[in-house]
Design an enzyme around this catalytic site. Structure first.
Site, PDB file in Angstrom:
ATOM      1  N   SER A 116      -8.835  17.323  -5.584  1.00 51.96           N
ATOM      2  CA  SER A 116      -9.592  16.406  -4.727  1.00 51.96           C
ATOM      3  C   SER A 116     -11.058  16.769  -4.695  1.00 51.96           C
ATOM      4  CB  SER A 116      -9.081  16.498  -3.285  1.00 51.96           C
ATOM      5  OG  SER A 116      -7.741  16.142  -3.206  1.00 51.96           O
ATOM      6  N   HIS A 137      -8.344  11.907 -11.005  1.00 50.99           N
ATOM      7  CA  HIS A 137      -8.063  11.986  -9.572  1.00 50.99           C
ATOM      8  C   HIS A 137      -7.344  10.722  -9.109  1.00 50.99           C
ATOM      9  CE1 HIS A 137      -9.650  12.233  -5.225  1.00 50.99           C
ATOM     10  NE2 HIS A 137      -8.561  12.952  -5.344  1.00 50.99           N
ATOM     11  N   GLU A 149      -9.984   8.275 -10.493  1.00 52.43           N
ATOM     12  CA  GLU A 149     -11.363   8.671 -10.806  1.00 52.43           C
ATOM     13  C   GLU A 149     -11.331   9.551 -12.061  1.00 52.43           C
ATOM     14  OE1 GLU A 149     -14.174   9.278  -7.037  1.00 52.43           O
ATOM     15  OE2 GLU A 149     -12.291  10.346  -6.811  1.00 52.43           O
ATOM     16  N   ASN A 188     -13.963  10.981  -2.289  1.00 55.58           N
ATOM     17  CA  ASN A 188     -13.820  11.980  -1.218  1.00 55.58           C
ATOM     18  C   ASN A 188     -15.163  12.419  -0.643  1.00 55.58           C
ATOM     19  OD1 ASN A 188     -11.074  12.028  -0.990  1.00 55.58           O
ATOM     20  ND2 ASN A 188     -10.787  13.664  -2.486  1.00 55.58           N
TER      21      ASN A 188
HETATM   22  N1  CAA Z   1       6.149   4.778  -2.996  1.00 62.50           N
HETATM   23  C1  CAA Z   1       6.379   3.538  -3.484  1.00 62.50           C
HETATM   24  N2  CAA Z   1       6.008   2.417  -2.848  1.00 62.50           N
HETATM   25  C2  CAA Z   1       5.415   2.562  -1.651  1.00 62.50           C
HETATM   26  C3  CAA Z   1       5.155   3.823  -1.076  1.00 62.50           C
HETATM   27  C4  CAA Z   1       5.545   4.953  -1.811  1.00 62.50           C
HETATM   28  N3  CAA Z   1       5.331   6.200  -1.376  1.00 62.50           N
HETATM   29  N4  CAA Z   1       4.531   3.644   0.107  1.00 62.50           N
HETATM   30  C5  CAA Z   1       4.418   2.315   0.264  1.00 62.50           C
HETATM   31  N5  CAA Z   1       4.946   1.665  -0.796  1.00 62.50           N
HETATM   32  C6  CAA Z   1       4.939   0.215  -1.040  1.00 62.50           C
HETATM   33  C7  CAA Z   1       6.015  -0.448  -0.249  1.00 62.50           C
HETATM   34  O1  CAA Z   1       7.176  -0.680  -1.050  1.00 62.50           O
HETATM   35  C8  CAA Z   1       5.356  -1.763   0.143  1.00 62.50           C
HETATM   36  O2  CAA Z   1       5.523  -2.717  -0.866  1.00 62.50           O
HETATM   37  P1  CAA Z   1       6.150  -4.163  -0.470  1.00 62.50           P
HETATM   38  O3  CAA Z   1       5.454  -4.581   0.807  1.00 62.50           O
HETATM   39  O4  CAA Z   1       5.823  -5.016  -1.629  1.00 62.50           O
HETATM   40  O5  CAA Z   1       7.586  -3.860  -0.289  1.00 62.50           O
HETATM   41  C9  CAA Z   1       3.869  -1.476   0.174  1.00 62.50           C
HETATM   42  O6  CAA Z   1       3.678  -0.268  -0.567  1.00 62.50           O
HETATM   43  C10 CAA Z   1       3.370  -1.316   1.576  1.00 62.50           C
HETATM   44  O7  CAA Z   1       4.155  -0.330   2.219  1.00 62.50           O
HETATM   45  P2  CAA Z   1       4.633  -0.410   3.721  1.00 62.50           P
HETATM   46  O8  CAA Z   1       4.855  -1.846   4.118  1.00 62.50           O
HETATM   47  O9  CAA Z   1       5.740   0.563   3.935  1.00 62.50           O
HETATM   48  O10 CAA Z   1       3.488   0.215   4.568  1.00 62.50           O
HETATM   49  P3  CAA Z   1       2.052  -0.268   4.810  1.00 62.50           P
HETATM   50  O11 CAA Z   1       1.805  -1.703   4.499  1.00 62.50           O
HETATM   51  O12 CAA Z   1       1.750   0.239   6.145  1.00 62.50           O
HETATM   52  O13 CAA Z   1       1.250   0.595   3.715  1.00 62.50           O
HETATM   53  C11 CAA Z   1       0.208   2.517   2.862  1.00 62.50           C
HETATM   54  C12 CAA Z   1       1.379   1.974   3.658  1.00 62.50           C
HETATM   55  C13 CAA Z   1       0.356   2.077   1.398  1.00 62.50           C
HETATM   56  C14 CAA Z   1       0.224   4.031   2.944  1.00 62.50           C
HETATM   57  C15 CAA Z   1      -1.122   1.907   3.458  1.00 62.50           C
HETATM   58  O14 CAA Z   1      -1.152   2.168   4.839  1.00 62.50           O
HETATM   59  C16 CAA Z   1      -2.361   2.460   2.833  1.00 62.50           C
HETATM   60  O15 CAA Z   1      -2.750   2.074   1.727  1.00 62.50           O
HETATM   61  N6  CAA Z   1      -3.040   3.390   3.550  1.00 62.50           N
HETATM   62  C17 CAA Z   1      -4.273   3.980   3.096  1.00 62.50           C
HETATM   63  C18 CAA Z   1      -3.975   5.054   2.105  1.00 62.50           C
HETATM   64  C19 CAA Z   1      -5.222   5.716   1.599  1.00 62.50           C
HETATM   65  O16 CAA Z   1      -6.341   5.487   2.027  1.00 62.50           O
HETATM   66  N7  CAA Z   1      -5.005   6.607   0.630  1.00 62.50           N
HETATM   67  C20 CAA Z   1      -6.061   7.393   0.063  1.00 62.50           C
HETATM   68  C21 CAA Z   1      -5.971   8.793   0.641  1.00 62.50           C
HETATM   69  S1  CAA Z   1      -7.276   9.791   0.054  1.00 62.50           S
HETATM   70  C22 CAA Z   1      -6.727  10.344  -1.414  1.00 62.50           C
HETATM   71  O17 CAA Z   1      -5.657  10.034  -1.900  1.00 62.50           O
HETATM   72  C23 CAA Z   1      -7.669  11.232  -2.154  1.00 62.50           C
HETATM   73  C24 CAA Z   1      -7.654  12.681  -1.815  1.00 62.50           C
HETATM   74  O18 CAA Z   1      -8.010  13.435  -2.720  1.00 62.50           O
HETATM   75  C25 CAA Z   1      -7.335  13.228  -0.494  1.00 62.50           C
HETATM   76  P1  NAD Z   2       1.388  19.360  -1.819  1.00 63.27           P
HETATM   77  O1  NAD Z   2       1.241  20.518  -0.906  1.00 63.27           O
HETATM   78  O2  NAD Z   2       2.196  18.197  -1.392  1.00 63.27           O
HETATM   79  O3  NAD Z   2       1.997  19.838  -3.224  1.00 63.27           O
HETATM   80  C1  NAD Z   2       1.506  20.914  -3.966  1.00 63.27           C
HETATM   81  C2  NAD Z   2       2.669  21.472  -4.771  1.00 63.27           C
HETATM   82  O4  NAD Z   2       2.170  22.443  -5.696  1.00 63.27           O
HETATM   83  C3  NAD Z   2       3.710  22.201  -3.893  1.00 63.27           C
HETATM   84  O5  NAD Z   2       4.969  21.565  -4.025  1.00 63.27           O
HETATM   85  C4  NAD Z   2       3.723  23.631  -4.458  1.00 63.27           C
HETATM   86  O6  NAD Z   2       5.013  24.214  -4.481  1.00 63.27           O
HETATM   87  C5  NAD Z   2       3.200  23.401  -5.873  1.00 63.27           C
HETATM   88  N1  NAD Z   2       2.629  24.581  -6.513  1.00 63.27           N
HETATM   89  C6  NAD Z   2       1.817  25.527  -5.982  1.00 63.27           C
HETATM   90  N2  NAD Z   2       1.491  26.440  -6.931  1.00 63.27           N
HETATM   91  C7  NAD Z   2       2.113  26.059  -8.076  1.00 63.27           C
HETATM   92  C8  NAD Z   2       2.176  26.588  -9.385  1.00 63.27           C
HETATM   93  N3  NAD Z   2       1.510  27.688  -9.728  1.00 63.27           N
HETATM   94  N4  NAD Z   2       2.912  25.928 -10.316  1.00 63.27           N
HETATM   95  C9  NAD Z   2       3.600  24.799 -10.005  1.00 63.27           C
HETATM   96  N5  NAD Z   2       3.574  24.246  -8.770  1.00 63.27           N
HETATM   97  C10 NAD Z   2       2.842  24.870  -7.814  1.00 63.27           C
HETATM   98  O7  NAD Z   2      -0.094  18.914  -2.209  1.00 63.27           O
HETATM   99  P2  NAD Z   2      -0.585  17.492  -2.780  1.00 63.27           P
HETATM  100  O8  NAD Z   2      -1.005  16.665  -1.643  1.00 63.27           O
HETATM  101  O9  NAD Z   2       0.401  17.005  -3.759  1.00 63.27           O
HETATM  102  O10 NAD Z   2      -1.915  17.931  -3.534  1.00 63.27           O
HETATM  103  C11 NAD Z   2      -1.886  18.407  -4.882  1.00 63.27           C
HETATM  104  C12 NAD Z   2      -3.261  18.300  -5.478  1.00 63.27           C
HETATM  105  O11 NAD Z   2      -3.657  16.919  -5.465  1.00 63.27           O
HETATM  106  C13 NAD Z   2      -4.353  19.061  -4.731  1.00 63.27           C
HETATM  107  O12 NAD Z   2      -5.292  19.525  -5.657  1.00 63.27           O
HETATM  108  C14 NAD Z   2      -4.951  17.980  -3.837  1.00 63.27           C
HETATM  109  O13 NAD Z   2      -6.264  18.261  -3.462  1.00 63.27           O
HETATM  110  C15 NAD Z   2      -4.882  16.783  -4.748  1.00 63.27           C
HETATM  111  N6  NAD Z   2      -4.867  15.469  -4.098  1.00 63.27           N
HETATM  112  C16 NAD Z   2      -4.223  15.285  -2.904  1.00 63.27           C
HETATM  113  C17 NAD Z   2      -4.212  14.028  -2.334  1.00 63.27           C
HETATM  114  C18 NAD Z   2      -3.518  13.769  -1.027  1.00 63.27           C
HETATM  115  O14 NAD Z   2      -3.759  12.720  -0.407  1.00 63.27           O
HETATM  116  N7  NAD Z   2      -2.646  14.634  -0.567  1.00 63.27           N
HETATM  117  C19 NAD Z   2      -4.840  12.943  -2.980  1.00 63.27           C
HETATM  118  C20 NAD Z   2      -5.459  13.163  -4.216  1.00 63.27           C
HETATM  119  C21 NAD Z   2      -5.482  14.433  -4.757  1.00 63.27           C
END
Ligand code: CAA
Ligand code: NAD
Length: 282
Positions: A116, A137, A149, A188
């Site tokens: 991330s 990403h 990304e 992010n």
């Molecule tokens: N696997 C497969 N399908 C899924 C799913 C999953 N884990 N989660 C949801 N779905 C599907 C469902 O089947 C549903 O499809 P249909 O309506 O066609 O059946 C659809 O997605 C919507 O799901 P829900 O109705 O259960 O729930 P919702 O409408 O409340 O949506 C959500 C849930 C998709 C999580 C939505 O709330 C959402 O997009 N939230 C924002 C998520 C976001 O911002 N993510 C980015 C996080 S940051 C990141 O990822 C980067 C990082 O590095 C941290």
């Molecule tokens: P998570 O905690 O759900 O999963 C991480 C997994 O890595 C765990 O199951 C752990 O057992 C495994 N692990 C640790 N060390 C390992 C090794 N040496 N070999 C094999 N497996 C190992 O975390 P996550 O949310 O899946 O995040 C994973 C990566 O993706 C991170 O770099 C995170 O920043 C990035 N990411 C996370 C998100 C998010 O929304 N959670 C979105 C985009 C990117």
């Protein structure tokens, strides 16, 4: 094509599922058998959901499951065409892993990290061919969100970038954007300070957590509020990303609020732990 996905947590399981659904053979590597089973179960559940929602046919679900293998030995990715790393957000662990992948996969098309926020150059630095290391990403939940990304370090070659675009777009059917190698990349760098602001707002008593979340859902049409999103991402991941951002930019907006630190120390990591800002135990 065969891809090694290292780490089968939230993101690795989602990436493995999307690859398998797209006809790619996948080897998922986890730390122990329990984690392998958890990843396999999560993918099965998500595919079932896809079938229920009409996004995946029964036939494609079965074919995807057959393309997936789970292992605790990194050696099993030997000979794969590419690797996507999705282990926990720990720079030292990731650096070590890239060194090992470099040796195991001398002919791979690319070695990608789903990090991330860790700058890609740090992961490429100790490999023999830093030109084939890049960031891919994905976004959570991977089967639902279309974006990948594509992150280019100062050493990534044009050929590697082309191959990653081709894989993400033509093979997986994702949408891509390009980013330079700055902590947090494009999304992010914008999203995490916003979520941290919401945590500070809640921590200071400015507003109730439900009101903060409802405000962004109903007032700005976000699919979920920032505290619910923090729970979806995982608070350990959020904390690690904030630390990488702060290390790179020294901007106070990326400093983790004390509450976030305390919650991670308490194991309140969000949805994956059953409790974060909200309770998911029932
Ligand atoms: N696997 C497969 N399908 C899924 C799913 C999953 N884990 N989660 C949801 N779905 C599907 C469902 O089947 C549903 O499809 P249909 O309506 O066609 O059946 C659809 O997605 C919507 O799901 P829900 O109705 O259960 O729930 P919702 O409408 O409340 O949506 C959500 C849930 C998709 C999580 C939505 O709330 C959402 O997009 N939230 C924002 C998520 C976001 O911002 N993510 C980015 C996080 S940051 C990141 O990822 C980067 C990082 O590095 C941290
Ligand atoms: P998570 O905690 O759900 O999963 C991480 C997994 O890595 C765990 O199951 C752990 O057992 C495994 N692990 C640790 N060390 C390992 C090794 N040496 N070999 C094999 N497996 C190992 O975390 P996550 O949310 O899946 O995040 C994973 C990566 O993706 C991170 O770099 C995170 O920043 C990035 N990411 C996370 C998100 C998010 O929304 N959670 C979105 C985009 C990117």
């Amino acid at each position: 094509m065969r891809v090694g996905v290292i780490g089968g947590g939230l993101m690795g399981s989602g990436i493995a599922e999307v690859c398998a659904r797209s006809g790619v053979d996948v080897t998922v590597v986890e730390v122990d058998e329990e984690r392998c089973s958890k990843s396999q179960a999560a993918i099965g559940k998500s595919l079932d959901r896809g079938v229920r929602g009409g996004h995946v046919s029964e036939e494609d679900r079965s074919a995807a499951l057959e393309r997936l293998a789970f292992t605790t030995s990194l050696d099993d990715v030997e000979g794969a065409d590419a690797a996507i790393e999705a282990i926990i957000e720990d720079e030292d662990l990731k650096r070590d892993l890239f060194k090992r992948l470099d040796t195991l996969l001398p002919d791979a098309q690319f070695l990608a990290s789903n990090t991330s926020s860790v700058p890609i150059m740090k992961l490429a630095a100790d490999t023999s061919k830093p030109d084939r290391v890049l960031g891919m990403h994905f976004f959570n939940p991977v089967p639902v969100l279309p974006l990948v990304e594509i992150v280019r370090s100062i050493m990534t070659s044009e050929q590697t970038i082309d191959r990653a675009h081709q894989f993400a777009e033509a093979t997986l059917g994702k949408t891509t954007i390009d980013s330079q190698d700055r902590a947090g990349f494009v999304v992010n760098a914008l999203l995490i300070p916003y979520i941290l602001s919401a945590v500070r707002m809640y921590e200071s008593g400015f507003a109730a957590k439900e009101d903060i979340d409802r405000g962004m859902v109903k007032g700005c049409a976000h699919p979920m509020g920032p505290l619910a999103l923090a729970d979806l991402i995982g608070l350990d991941t959020l904390l690690a990303v904030s630390q990488s951002l702060y290390e790179e930019f020294r901007d106070p907006s990326s400093v983790a609020p004390a509450l976030l630190n305390r919650m991670v120390e308490a194991g309140l990591l969000g949805r994956k732990a059953g409790r974060g800002f909200y309770d998911y135990s029932s």
